[in-house]
Design a protein around this motif. Structure first.
Motif, PDB file in Angstrom:
ATOM      1  N   ALA A  16       4.924   1.210  44.869  1.00  0.00           N
ATOM      2  CA  ALA A  16       5.219   0.741  46.196  1.00  0.00           C
ATOM      3  C   ALA A  16       5.612   2.026  47.131  1.00  0.00           C
ATOM      4  O   ALA A  16       6.852   2.733  46.590  1.00  0.00           O
ATOM      5  N   SER A  17       4.943   2.378  47.972  1.00  0.00           N
ATOM      6  CA  SER A  17       5.429   3.411  48.721  1.00  0.00           C
ATOM      7  C   SER A  17       5.832   3.196  50.271  1.00  0.00           C
ATOM      8  O   SER A  17       5.277   2.157  50.781  1.00  0.00           O
ATOM      9  N   ARG A  18       6.775   4.132  50.622  1.00  0.00           N
ATOM     10  CA  ARG A  18       7.403   3.629  51.875  1.00  0.00           C
ATOM     11  C   ARG A  18       6.326   3.714  53.055  1.00  0.00           C
ATOM     12  O   ARG A  18       5.671   4.691  52.984  1.00  0.00           O
ATOM     13  N   THR A  19       6.513   2.814  53.885  1.00  0.00           N
ATOM     14  CA  THR A  19       5.923   3.132  55.088  1.00  0.00           C
ATOM     15  C   THR A  19       6.907   3.169  56.291  1.00  0.00           C
ATOM     16  O   THR A  19       8.099   3.086  55.988  1.00  0.00           O
ATOM     17  N   SER A  20       6.398   3.244  57.547  1.00  0.00           N
ATOM     18  CA  SER A  20       7.454   3.407  58.601  1.00  0.00           C
ATOM     19  C   SER A  20       8.436   1.989  58.793  1.00  0.00           C
ATOM     20  O   SER A  20       9.495   2.163  58.837  1.00  0.00           O
ATOM     21  N   ASP A  21       7.863   0.874  58.415  1.00  0.00           N
ATOM     22  CA  ASP A  21       8.638  -0.567  58.306  1.00  0.00           C
ATOM     23  C   ASP A  21       8.631  -1.226  57.250  1.00  0.00           C
ATOM     24  O   ASP A  21       9.037  -2.334  57.095  1.00  0.00           O
ATOM     25  N   GLY A  22       8.255  -0.629  56.115  1.00  0.00           N
ATOM     26  CA  GLY A  22       8.346  -1.279  54.759  1.00  0.00           C
ATOM     27  C   GLY A  22       7.622  -0.598  53.851  1.00  0.00           C
ATOM     28  O   GLY A  22       8.089   0.592  53.469  1.00  0.00           O
ATOM     29  N   GLU A  31       3.905   0.006  51.007  1.00  0.00           N
ATOM     30  CA  GLU A  31       2.547  -0.217  50.642  1.00  0.00           C
ATOM     31  C   GLU A  31       2.536  -0.430  49.414  1.00  0.00           C
ATOM     32  O   GLU A  31       2.866   0.398  48.536  1.00  0.00           O
ATOM     33  N   LEU A  32       1.624  -1.563  48.734  1.00  0.00           N
ATOM     34  CA  LEU A  32       1.538  -1.762  47.531  1.00  0.00           C
ATOM     35  C   LEU A  32       0.132  -1.392  46.971  1.00  0.00           C
ATOM     36  O   LEU A  32      -0.751  -1.979  47.757  1.00  0.00           O
ATOM     37  N   ARG A  51       6.588  -0.146  41.286  1.00  0.00           N
ATOM     38  CA  ARG A  51       7.363   1.144  41.063  1.00  0.00           C
ATOM     39  C   ARG A  51       7.536   1.554  42.301  1.00  0.00           C
ATOM     40  O   ARG A  51       6.654   2.268  43.002  1.00  0.00           O
ATOM     41  N   SER A  52       8.892   1.785  42.742  1.00  0.00           N
ATOM     42  CA  SER A  52       9.256   2.463  44.059  1.00  0.00           C
ATOM     43  C   SER A  52       9.743   3.949  43.719  1.00  0.00           C
ATOM     44  O   SER A  52       9.724   4.697  44.824  1.00  0.00           O
ATOM     45  N   THR A  86       0.339  -4.227  52.763  1.00  0.00           N
ATOM     46  CA  THR A  86       1.495  -3.815  53.189  1.00  0.00           C
ATOM     47  C   THR A  86       2.609  -5.114  53.408  1.00  0.00           C
ATOM     48  O   THR A  86       2.271  -6.147  53.719  1.00  0.00           O
ATOM     49  N   VAL A  87       3.860  -4.720  53.111  1.00  0.00           N
ATOM     50  CA  VAL A  87       4.963  -5.724  53.302  1.00  0.00           C
ATOM     51  C   VAL A  87       5.903  -5.026  53.933  1.00  0.00           C
ATOM     52  O   VAL A  87       6.060  -4.009  54.095  1.00  0.00           O
ATOM     53  N   THR A  88       6.975  -5.808  54.619  1.00  0.00           N
ATOM     54  CA  THR A  88       8.098  -5.568  55.431  1.00  0.00           C
ATOM     55  C   THR A  88       9.326  -5.314  54.316  1.00  0.00           C
ATOM     56  O   THR A  88       9.341  -5.611  53.144  1.00  0.00           O
ATOM     57  N   GLU A  89      10.176  -4.685  55.031  1.00  0.00           N
ATOM     58  CA  GLU A  89      11.391  -4.358  54.174  1.00  0.00           C
ATOM     59  C   GLU A  89      12.262  -5.745  53.658  1.00  0.00           C
ATOM     60  O   GLU A  89      12.581  -5.767  52.726  1.00  0.00           O
ATOM     61  N   ALA A  90      12.013  -6.860  54.474  1.00  0.00           N
ATOM     62  CA  ALA A  90      12.530  -8.041  54.397  1.00  0.00           C
ATOM     63  C   ALA A  90      11.907  -8.781  52.865  1.00  0.00           C
ATOM     64  O   ALA A  90      12.177  -9.713  52.394  1.00  0.00           O
ATOM     65  N   ALA A  91      10.639  -7.986  52.436  1.00  0.00           N
ATOM     66  CA  ALA A  91       9.908  -8.688  51.419  1.00  0.00           C
ATOM     67  C   ALA A  91      10.504  -8.155  49.977  1.00  0.00           C
ATOM     68  O   ALA A  91      10.078  -8.772  48.945  1.00  0.00           O
ATOM     69  N   VAL A  92      11.690  -7.317  50.158  1.00  0.00           N
ATOM     70  CA  VAL A  92      12.229  -6.747  48.641  1.00  0.00           C
ATOM     71  C   VAL A  92      12.953  -7.840  48.294  1.00  0.00           C
ATOM     72  O   VAL A  92      14.007  -8.563  48.952  1.00  0.00           O
ATOM     73  N   LEU A  93      12.831  -8.131  46.928  1.00  0.00           N
ATOM     74  CA  LEU A  93      13.788  -9.153  46.298  1.00  0.00           C
ATOM     75  C   LEU A  93      14.644  -8.489  45.421  1.00  0.00           C
ATOM     76  O   LEU A  93      13.984  -7.883  44.399  1.00  0.00           O
ATOM     77  N   GLY A  94      15.897  -8.740  45.577  1.00  0.00           N
ATOM     78  CA  GLY A  94      16.846  -8.132  44.875  1.00  0.00           C
ATOM     79  C   GLY A  94      17.000  -6.710  45.265  1.00  0.00           C
ATOM     80  O   GLY A  94      16.605  -6.202  46.491  1.00  0.00           O
ATOM     81  N   ASP A  95      17.407  -5.767  44.275  1.00  0.00           N
ATOM     82  CA  ASP A  95      17.609  -4.307  44.552  1.00  0.00           C
ATOM     83  C   ASP A  95      16.689  -3.459  44.435  1.00  0.00           C
ATOM     84  O   ASP A  95      16.093  -3.710  43.668  1.00  0.00           O
TER      85      ASP A  95
END
Ligand SMILES: Cc1cc2nc3c(=O)[nH]c(=O)nc-3n(C[C@H](O)[C@H](O)[C@H](O)COP(=O)(O)OP(=O)(O)OC[C@H]3O[C@@H](n4cnc5c(N)ncnc54)[C@H](O)[C@@H]3O)c2cc1C
Lengths: 409, 382
Positions: B142-148, B150-151, B172-173, B217-226
């Motif tokens: 899971a790599s960071r993008t500007s608004d979320g 990329e898996l 894996r982030s 691609t997913v947004t920040e809001a797609a994270v479940l848990g920490d």
């Protein structure tokens, strides 16, 4: 607060002030209290502890107060057991009277029998032994031939028993005798009680592979037993005998239980737990370096926990005052096989230091492991062999057809 | 810890049993298999299960559930195990509803849980990447993008993956391939660009899929848990799932054993019932004993889940005890199921083979006996 919580609080308080400090340490073999006419108390605290517990009837917590028992409900007795375990209290009294005869007598004995024998069992004043097995009758117990013949006010008992644990130390015996030779074998057996000090009784200790001599050959020559000592009806002793075996099996099954962290009932030494010993003798710090042994020990411990839950569940499932049933064979079989596994694993864990017999070069703990390992082999023989337990499960629990009755046809 | 069922649990169990025996007997699975059904479970039966409230068993009332606890879900699973009922009960209810309930934000819970309870949403956990369960071994990135994020990566043994509308993807982030640090969970729509789903036909005729994620691609809001610290929560969810699965396995094991016993009391050879042979009796008695042990650990583990005072360590130990023990015994009993039936046990027409097939899949799923013995030893510090 519920009455159970009250009971717990009161019990805890009483134990705090009445259980001597030295009785809160792991039991050592030669300080086990068996009671009897000539009791030995190697540690004086044991005597005090026994007296205090017996005064409350808590050596036999659920037995009726009428006969000196504790009169506790099943739930209360569970609480008592938990509170005793919490402070690692030693058993105040260990005896065949508590684990075997008492429950059977409470169920089948007359009021007079109970009045005479139960209080003495509770107080540890009379030590009992079990006269079941004979040279020709082991698993096929009902084929026994020690006989009792009516003569006036007495039965005259002749014959011999074997493997009678502590016959040389016991005060009384509960004994199976044949009172009718002309009927099918189960229908001619009676259950009688008599004083081991009676004339005509002799005992001869037998040495075990572990070196100790806890059991005997027992011989009866014209032993006079008052007819009042018959329990239940004449020739109907087999029912009592079987019931008593269920109690015995439940008692023996506890060999399979480990208490807390220790696999050997609270010992604090390096050989207290199998995994602790395995790591100690290998000089391991974080994890056990032998992966095969580690897996075997994990399997053993998982089975032990599963067994402990099963024992606990069987207590929860049994109704008040109902006592054990044929599932006692399941617990007996598994508990004993588990205990044998425990010792085989301990030997693997310790290596050659676990194989000493006596003398220099071995710690006391190590020598004890050798002896206990040998003794554990008897677990799956005493109280009915594992094979016999499996037969009972197949027949009584699973309802499978009885091969023996088929072959007789 | 209660090791016997409460009255409510017993009633629920009886009702579940009735339902499964009447509406969803083993033949349903056979027909789904033979017709190569697209869905892999019977939608009408699933609808009835929803009506019975089974999808909300362990879900809090606030989110439309019935708060019957895991003890309740456990007895239902035990009964579906008896008839080898194929349904989204494990993928969606046991695993994903639990994950959302345990790890989700209020907003995620409010949007997902009622939809699961109502049956509008099927979900699946996309965790394993290799043929052996190893939940900290995560290569999907899971790599960071500007608004979320990329898996990228691929997953296997994704239960009901072919019908799920949403996945919980373990990725894996940060951190190394086998590290428990750096693992995060993401909610991913199965229809998202870059998600490919390929159904796999498993030996048990239940449903699973392999999925691949290519620049999803997913947004920040797609994270479940920490974020980065998802492993602890994941492991707890897995423990709950392992215990629930053990309950299902218990049902199957008991069913096989009862079928064996019935056969031993009915089949004659050498002029007697085969159940009179001691060689079979002792094996049956040993199986009986092992099954009693299984019942005890499943009850202990389920009631621990509903006990708020039980520690995570305690739950983890019980989960591994249960999954190790049940896996071992399911293997034993399913093998004896074939052997004690003789030739007929080898025929497809006879049902016993379905249990053998299910046994191996259930054994593997979420860790087999040796995985859990190893885990138990580590939990016990040896
Ligand atoms: C340490 C110890 C303490 C004991 N204490 C006492 C005591 O205090 N009082 C007392 O009365 N007895 C006592 N016993 C005796 C014990 O109950 C018997 O040893 C036991 O019942 C087995 O009988 P046996 O020794 O004659 O063996 P056998 O019956 O001759 O058995 C030999 C083998 O044959 C197998 N076998 C026999 N019948 C069957 C069958 N139907 N199906 C399958 N396999 C079978 C057995 O399982 C065993 O493996 C004690 C024994 C031990 C070891």
């Amino acid at each position: 607060m519920s009455s159970q919580q009250d009971f717990r609080a009161a019990t805890r308080q009483w134990l705090e002030s009445n259980c001597p400090e030295s009785m809160r340490t792991p039991m050592v073999q030669d300080e086990i209290v068996w009671g009897g006419r000539n009791p030995s108390f190697k540690n004086p605290d044991s005597k005090l502890w026994l007296e205090r517990m017996a005064d409350r009837g808590w050596t036999c917590p659920t037995w009726p107060t009428e006969y000196g028992g504790g009169g506790l409900s099943k739930d209360e007795s569970v609480v008592l057991r938990q509170e005793l375990a919490r402070i690692n209290a030693r058993p105040a009294l260990t005896s065949f009277g508590i684990g075997m005869l008492g429950p059977a007598l409470l169920e089948y004995g007359s009021h007079a029998h109970k009045l005479e024998h139960i209080p003495k069992i509770v107080r540890g004043e009379i030590r009992w032994c079990q006269g079941y097995s004979e040279p020709g009758s082991g698993s096929d117990l009902a084929s026994l031939s020690t006989k009792a013949e009516l003569q006036g006010e007495n039965y005259i008992v002749n014959g011999s028993k074997v493997w009678t644990s502590y016959a040389d130390k016991a005060d009384w015996i509960f004994c199976l005798v044949r009172t009718d030779f002309d009927v099918p074998k189960h229908s001619g057996i009676s259950f009688i009680l008599f004083d081991m000090a009676s004339e005509g009784i002799s005992t001869k200790p037998i040495q075990l592979i572990s070196g100790s001599s806890p059991f005997c050959e027992t011989f009866f020559l014209d032993v006079k037993v008052p007819t009042a000592n018959l329990v239940g009806r004449l020739n109907e002793g087999w029912t009592i005998a079987k019931r008593l075996l269920q109690h015995e099996r439940t008692m023996i099954s506890s060999f399979g239980l480990a208490s807390g962290q220790s696999d050997r009932g609270g010992t604090t030494s390096t050989v207290a737990s199998v995994e602790g010993a395995a790591m100690h003798y290998r000089g391991d710090k974080d994890s056990l370096s032998d992966p095969v042994l580690r897996d075997e020990i994990a399997q053993f411990k998982i089975d032990s926990e599963a067994f402990a839950y099963t024992s606990q569940r069987s207590i929860e499932e049994s109704r008040q005052g109902q006592g054990p049933n044929a599932t006692s064979s399941m617990l007996k079989n598994y508990g004993c096989e588990l205990n044998k596994r425990r010792y085989e694993l301990l030997l693997k864990a310790i290596g050659s230091q676990g194989l000493g017999w006596e003398g220099e070069g071995f710690a006391d703990d190590e020598l004890l492991v050798t002896r206990e390992w040998l003794r554990s082999k008897g677990n799956s023989i005493e109280g009915g062999t594992s094979e016999v337990q499996l037969n009972v499960i197949a027949k009584r629990v699973l309802g499978l057809p009885d091969i023996l009755s088929i072959s007789k046809k | 810890m209660a090791l016997v069922l409460s009255e409510d649990q017993q009633l629920l169990k009886d009702a579940a049993r009735n339902f499964c025996q009447q509406r969803s007997p083993l033949n349903v699975l056979r027909e789904l298999r033979d017709s190569k059904d697209e869905t892999g479970f019977d939608a009408a039966i699933w609808k009835q299960m929803l009506e019975l409230g089974w999808a909300g068993m362990a879900v809090p009332e606030t989110y439309g559930g019935f708060q019957f606890g895991y003890g309740g879900l456990g007895v239902v699973l035990e009964e579906t195990g008896r008839t080898l009922t194929s349904s989204p009960l494990i993928s969606t209810v046991l695993i994903c509803a639990t994950a959302v309930n345990e790890l989700g934000s209020d907003q995620q819970k409010a949007s997902l849980l009622p939809a699961i309870v109502g049956g509008e949403l099927l979900m699946s956990l996309a965790l394993d990447e290799h043929s052996l369960h190893n939940p900290s071994h995560i290569e999907t990135t899971a790599s960071r993008t500007s608004d979320g994020f990329e898996l990228n990566g691929s997953k296997t043994f994704v239960l009901d993956g072919h019908v799920a509308k949403k996945f919980i993807v373990v990725a894996r982030s940060s951190g190394d391939r086998d590290s428990k640090e750096g693992i995060s969970l993401f909610l991913v729509d199965s229809g998202s660009t870059g998600v490919t789903v390929a159904r796999t036909r498993m030996v048990d005729s239940r449903n699973a899929a392999k999925i691949s994620l290519d620049k999803v691609t997913v947004t920040e809001a797609a994270v479940l848990g920490d974020l980065d610290k998802g492993f602890v929560g994941l492991d707890r969810v897995l423990d709950i799932a392992r215990i629930g699965l053990a309950a299902e396995m218990l049902g199957s094991i008991r069913e096989v054993f009862e079928r064996i016993l019935e056969y031993l009391k009915q089949r004659e050879q050498f002029g007697v019932l085969i159940g009179s042979f001691q060689g079979l009796q002792h094996r049956a008695a040993n199986m009986y004993t092992e099954i009693e042990l299984c019942k005890s650990v499943v009850r202990a583990a389920l009631s621990a889940l509903d006990d708020s005072e039980k520690s995570g360590q305690g739950i983890a130990e019980l989960a591994s005890i249960a999954k190790a023990k049940l896996s071992e015994v399911f293997m034993l009993v399913s093998n004896e199921g074939i052997q004690m039936h003789g030739g007929i046990g080898m025929t497809d027409e006879f049902d016993i083979g379905f249990f053998l097939k299910r046994a191996r899949v259930a054994q593997q799923f979420l860790g087999d006996a040796s995985f859990h013995r190893d885990r138990y030893a580590s939990l016990k510090n040896f």
